[in-house]
Design a protein around this motif. Structure first.
Motif, PDB file in Angstrom:
ATOM      1  N   GLY A 123     -67.352 -90.115  38.496  1.00 48.54           N
ATOM      2  CA  GLY A 123     -67.361 -89.063  37.485  1.00 48.54           C
ATOM      3  C   GLY A 123     -68.798 -88.148  37.424  1.00 48.54           C
ATOM      4  N   VAL A 124     -68.687 -86.973  37.422  1.00 49.03           N
ATOM      5  CA  VAL A 124     -70.031 -86.133  37.238  1.00 49.03           C
ATOM      6  C   VAL A 124     -70.180 -85.248  36.096  1.00 49.03           C
ATOM      7  N   GLY A 125     -71.146 -85.388  35.471  1.00 51.67           N
ATOM      8  CA  GLY A 125     -71.343 -84.350  34.344  1.00 51.67           C
ATOM      9  C   GLY A 125     -72.647 -83.598  34.598  1.00 51.67           C
ATOM     10  N   LEU A 126     -72.514 -82.183  34.906  1.00 45.84           N
ATOM     11  CA  LEU A 126     -73.608 -81.465  35.333  1.00 45.84           C
ATOM     12  C   LEU A 126     -73.902 -80.324  34.326  1.00 45.84           C
ATOM     13  N   ASN A 127     -74.733 -80.186  33.511  1.00 44.17           N
ATOM     14  CA  ASN A 127     -75.174 -79.316  32.406  1.00 44.17           C
ATOM     15  C   ASN A 127     -75.641 -77.932  33.123  1.00 44.17           C
ATOM     16  N   VAL A 128     -75.016 -76.913  32.894  1.00 44.27           N
ATOM     17  CA  VAL A 128     -75.220 -75.926  33.540  1.00 44.27           C
ATOM     18  C   VAL A 128     -75.663 -74.688  32.623  1.00 44.27           C
ATOM     19  N   LEU A 129     -74.859 -74.416  31.577  1.00 44.02           N
ATOM     20  CA  LEU A 129     -75.276 -73.257  30.626  1.00 44.02           C
ATOM     21  C   LEU A 129     -75.883 -73.629  29.361  1.00 44.02           C
ATOM     22  N   GLN A 130     -75.687 -74.576  28.947  1.00 43.65           N
ATOM     23  CA  GLN A 130     -76.342 -75.035  27.728  1.00 43.65           C
ATOM     24  C   GLN A 130     -77.643 -74.400  27.264  1.00 43.65           C
ATOM     25  N   THR A 131     -77.715 -74.111  26.081  1.00 39.03           N
ATOM     26  CA  THR A 131     -79.169 -73.772  25.514  1.00 39.03           C
ATOM     27  C   THR A 131     -79.518 -74.808  24.633  1.00 39.03           C
ATOM     28  N   ARG A 132     -80.739 -74.707  24.276  1.00 38.90           N
ATOM     29  CA  ARG A 132     -81.622 -75.859  23.803  1.00 38.90           C
ATOM     30  C   ARG A 132     -80.560 -76.404  22.442  1.00 38.90           C
ATOM     31  N   GLU A 133     -80.200 -75.289  21.791  1.00 38.36           N
ATOM     32  CA  GLU A 133     -79.360 -75.663  20.519  1.00 38.36           C
ATOM     33  C   GLU A 133     -78.068 -76.455  20.844  1.00 38.36           C
ATOM     34  N   ASP A 134     -77.564 -76.282  22.190  1.00 36.83           N
ATOM     35  CA  ASP A 134     -76.448 -77.071  22.316  1.00 36.83           C
ATOM     36  C   ASP A 134     -76.576 -78.780  22.273  1.00 36.83           C
ATOM     37  N   PHE A 135     -77.723 -79.095  22.785  1.00 40.35           N
ATOM     38  CA  PHE A 135     -77.840 -80.394  22.689  1.00 40.35           C
ATOM     39  C   PHE A 135     -78.371 -80.906  21.317  1.00 40.35           C
ATOM     40  N   ALA A 136     -77.897 -82.049  20.979  1.00 44.88           N
ATOM     41  CA  ALA A 136     -78.063 -82.782  19.877  1.00 44.88           C
ATOM     42  C   ALA A 136     -79.626 -82.848  19.709  1.00 44.88           C
ATOM     43  N   PRO A 137     -80.259 -82.800  18.620  1.00 44.89           N
ATOM     44  CA  PRO A 137     -81.519 -82.900  18.312  1.00 44.89           C
ATOM     45  C   PRO A 137     -82.506 -84.000  19.086  1.00 44.89           C
ATOM     46  N   GLU A 138     -81.679 -85.220  18.836  1.00 40.64           N
ATOM     47  CA  GLU A 138     -82.358 -86.412  19.562  1.00 40.64           C
ATOM     48  C   GLU A 138     -82.416 -86.381  21.065  1.00 40.64           C
ATOM     49  N   TRP A 139     -81.603 -85.285  21.342  1.00 42.40           N
ATOM     50  CA  TRP A 139     -81.347 -85.436  23.009  1.00 42.40           C
ATOM     51  C   TRP A 139     -82.296 -84.213  23.738  1.00 42.40           C
ATOM     52  N   ARG A 140     -82.956 -83.528  22.957  1.00 45.44           N
ATOM     53  CA  ARG A 140     -83.512 -82.197  23.319  1.00 45.44           C
ATOM     54  C   ARG A 140     -84.690 -82.304  24.379  1.00 45.44           C
ATOM     55  N   GLU A 141     -85.410 -83.395  23.975  1.00 42.25           N
ATOM     56  CA  GLU A 141     -86.622 -83.748  24.802  1.00 42.25           C
ATOM     57  C   GLU A 141     -86.356 -84.251  26.062  1.00 42.25           C
TER      58      GLU A 141
END
Ligand code: BT5
Length: 278
Positions: free
Chosen positions: A152-170
Motif C-alpha cells: 500500500g502506498v499513500g503519497l501526499n500530492v496536493l494538501q495545504t498545511r491546513e489539510d494536516f491535523a495540527p499535531e502532524w504539521r511539523e
C-alpha cells in the motif's frame, strides 16, 4: 478489468492505456471512496487475484498505517493505492520489499519533481525532512510459503498545511507544499507504475540487492547517530525500549543494523527511528 457502477474519478480505460505496463495495473480497479485499498486488495488476494492487480482510490475513509495507526487520505489530494505481488521469496527476505518500493518512489519523485527525496527506515519517503509518503506492506502466508504481498502506498500530492491535523504539521508534507514542479496525480501515478512494473515483478530475487543499495543511497541518517524505539518482551510483558547507536545499514531482510557503542551490531526488524544530531 473490473468495473464499478458509479462513474470513477478517472476513466480506467484511459488510465490503463497510459500505463503501458506488463504486470502492474493490468487489472485495475478505481474507487471514488473506499475504507482502505489494502483491506480490499487483501480480500481479492485470498480469492486468487492476479499479481499486479491495483486498487486506486480518490479517498480512503479508514486508511491505515502500521500498528493500526490512521493514514489521512483526503479526497482528490493524494495517490492512495495498493498493488499485489506474489514473489518467490522466503519470508525472511520479504522485509526488503517495502524498502524497495520506497527507493523506487524516491527515485521517481526526485526525477519528476525537481526536489531531492530521501527514505527513512522502515517505510517513509521524505522531502525537506518531512514525510510525504508512507508504505504499508502486508503478507499473506500459506502453511509453506509467501502467497501474497499487499503493498500500500499513500503519497501526499496536493494538501495545504491546513489539510494536516495540527499535531502532524511539523512532520507531514505534500508535493505541493514542497514546491514540486509536478503535482499532476495522473502523470505521477503513470511514472510510478512504470518503475514498479520494471523492477518488482520479473526476477525480483535477483533485483532486490540492487534495490536495497538504491535505498541505502537515499537513506536519511546513514552512518550517523540514531535512537531506535522498539518493543521488548520479557516474561510475557511487552514494553517499549529505546536503543541508541550508529545507523550502519540494512540486513538482507530489510532489518535495521545498529552499531552499538561497544562495537557490536544489533538488528531490528520493527520500530521507529529518531535521528540525533551529529
Ligand atoms: C505508514 O504508516 O506510513 C503507512 C501508510 C500507508 C498508507 C497507504 S494508503 C493506501 C494503502 N491503504 C491503506 O489503508 N494504507 C495504505 P506509519 O509509519 O504507521 O505512519 C502513520 C503515521 O503517519 C500516523 O500515525 C500519523 O502520525 C502520520 N500520518 C497519517 N496520515 C499522514 C499523511 N497523509 N501524511 C503524512 N503523515 C501522516
Amino acid at each position: 478489468m473490473s468495473r464499478r457502477t458509479e462513474k470513477p474519478f478517472w476513466d480506467p480505460d484511459e488510465l490503463q492505456a497510459l500505463l503501458q505496463t506488463r504486470v502492474f495495473g493490468r487489472s485495475l480497479i478505481l474507487f471514488n471512496r473506499i475504507t482502505s485499498t489494502n483491506d480490499f486488495l487483501k480480500r481479492l488476494a485470498r480469492r486468487n487475484a492476479a499479481e499486479g492487480t491495483v486498487i486506486l482510490a480518490d479517498e480512503q475513509t479508514a486508511g491505515r498505517g502500521r500498528l493500526g495507526r490512521k493514514w489521512q487520505s483526503l479526497p482528490g489530494k493524494g495517490l492512495w493505492f495498493s498493488f499485489l505481488m506474489r514473489p518467490q521469496l522466503p519470508l525472511e527476505k520479504v522485509g526488503v520489499i517495502s524498502l524497495a518500493v520506497a527507493a523506487l518512489i524516491a527515485d521517481v519523485l526526485t526525477q519528476a519533481c525537481g526536489r531531492e527525496f530521501r527514505v527513512k527506515w522502515p517505510n517513509d519517503v521524505l522531502v525537506a525532512g518531512k514525510k510525504v509518503c508512507g508504505i504499508l506492506c502486508e503478507t499473506q502466508m500459506s502453511p509453506v510459503n509467501v502467497e501474497a504481498i499487499i503493498a500500500g502506498v499513500g503519497l501526499n500530492v496536493l494538501q495545504t498545511r491546513e489539510d494536516f491535523a495540527p499535531e502532524w504539521r511539523e512532520r507531514a508534507t505534500s508535493l505541493r507544499l514542497a514546491g514540486s514542479q509536478n503535482c499532476d496525480r495522473k502523470a505521477l501515478f503513470t511514472k510510478l507504475s512504470a518503475a514498479f512494473d520494471e523492477n518488482l515483478f520479473e526476477r525480483l530475487p535477483q533485483r532486490l540487492p540492487r534495490l536495497a543499495e538504491q535505498w541505502c543511497a537515499r537513506c536519511e541518517g546513514l552512518g550517523g547517530p540514531i535512537t531506535v524505539s522498539h518493543m521488548v518482551s520479557a516474561r510475557g510483558v511487552n514494553a517499549k525500549e529505546n536503543t541508541s547507536g550508529i545507523l550502519e545499514g540494512i540486513g538482507e531482510g530489510g532489518e535495521l543494523i545498529l552499531r552499538m557503542p561497544a562495537g557490536d551490531s544489533r538488528f531490528f526488524s520493527a520500530g521507529e527511528i529518531t535521528l540525533l544530531r551529529r
